[in-house]
Design a protein around this motif. Sequence first.
Motif, PDB file in Angstrom:
ATOM      1  N   HIS A  78     -30.884  38.601   9.480  1.00  0.00           N
ATOM      2  CA  HIS A  78     -29.712  37.903  10.103  1.00  0.00           C
ATOM      3  C   HIS A  78     -29.568  38.322  11.687  1.00  0.00           C
ATOM      4  O   HIS A  78     -29.247  37.689  12.581  1.00  0.00           O
ATOM      5  N   VAL A  79     -29.980  39.841  11.896  1.00  0.00           N
ATOM      6  CA  VAL A  79     -29.819  40.519  13.046  1.00  0.00           C
ATOM      7  C   VAL A  79     -30.724  39.604  14.008  1.00  0.00           C
ATOM      8  O   VAL A  79     -30.513  39.105  15.087  1.00  0.00           O
ATOM      9  N   PHE A  80     -31.919  39.278  13.368  1.00  0.00           N
ATOM     10  CA  PHE A  80     -33.157  38.682  14.275  1.00  0.00           C
ATOM     11  C   PHE A  80     -32.310  37.611  14.652  1.00  0.00           C
ATOM     12  O   PHE A  80     -32.676  36.996  15.802  1.00  0.00           O
ATOM     13  N   GLU A  81     -31.855  36.639  13.740  1.00  0.00           N
ATOM     14  CA  GLU A  81     -31.489  35.452  14.054  1.00  0.00           C
ATOM     15  C   GLU A  81     -30.290  35.161  15.107  1.00  0.00           C
ATOM     16  O   GLU A  81     -30.318  34.620  16.314  1.00  0.00           O
ATOM     17  N   ARG A  82     -29.358  36.099  15.115  1.00  0.00           N
ATOM     18  CA  ARG A  82     -28.336  36.351  16.082  1.00  0.00           C
ATOM     19  C   ARG A  82     -28.918  36.839  17.266  1.00  0.00           C
ATOM     20  O   ARG A  82     -28.380  36.265  18.500  1.00  0.00           O
ATOM     21  N   TYR A  83     -29.720  37.597  17.571  1.00  0.00           N
ATOM     22  CA  TYR A  83     -30.175  38.225  18.547  1.00  0.00           C
ATOM     23  C   TYR A  83     -31.102  37.142  19.263  1.00  0.00           C
ATOM     24  O   TYR A  83     -30.994  36.775  20.477  1.00  0.00           O
ATOM     25  N   SER A  99     -38.634  41.395  10.352  1.00  0.00           N
ATOM     26  CA  SER A  99     -38.775  42.003   9.364  1.00  0.00           C
ATOM     27  C   SER A  99     -37.881  43.327   9.034  1.00  0.00           C
ATOM     28  O   SER A  99     -37.862  43.387   7.723  1.00  0.00           O
ATOM     29  N   ILE A 100     -36.965  43.609   9.844  1.00  0.00           N
ATOM     30  CA  ILE A 100     -36.120  44.641   9.385  1.00  0.00           C
ATOM     31  C   ILE A 100     -34.880  44.123   8.931  1.00  0.00           C
ATOM     32  O   ILE A 100     -34.247  44.596   7.965  1.00  0.00           O
ATOM     33  N   ASP A 101     -34.402  43.185   9.702  1.00  0.00           N
ATOM     34  CA  ASP A 101     -33.111  42.487   9.376  1.00  0.00           C
ATOM     35  C   ASP A 101     -33.228  41.011   9.738  1.00  0.00           C
ATOM     36  O   ASP A 101     -32.849  40.904  11.040  1.00  0.00           O
TER      37      ASP A 101
END
Length: 106
Positions: free
Chosen positions: A92-97, A88-90
Amino acid sequence: MNTFEEGLLLGILIGEGHFGGDGKQPQITLRMHTRHQKLFETMVRLCPGSKLYGPYEHGGRSYFQWMARGQVLRETLLPLLDRLPLESIDGHVFERYSDMKVRYGL
């Protein structure tokens, strides 16, 4: 790590970090201009076992590279990042992580 330091660390990683690996082991990498040297020194202090490389000069750029692998990644950073509502924050970052975690069986 106090609450402020934890927030600083997580904010930098969300905004500037790269979540990936070298094919053998996972790593989180942060690359920024040399003018951020004090921030990098703080990152190393907050994450004992992480490494700071540089300064490097390449293509007219001057930068440091910070890396977290192994024990510091697994025992310090993953638990902090896993507590966040990253999706819910980002997204794109969630996907990369998430991709890093799946790829390296974390």
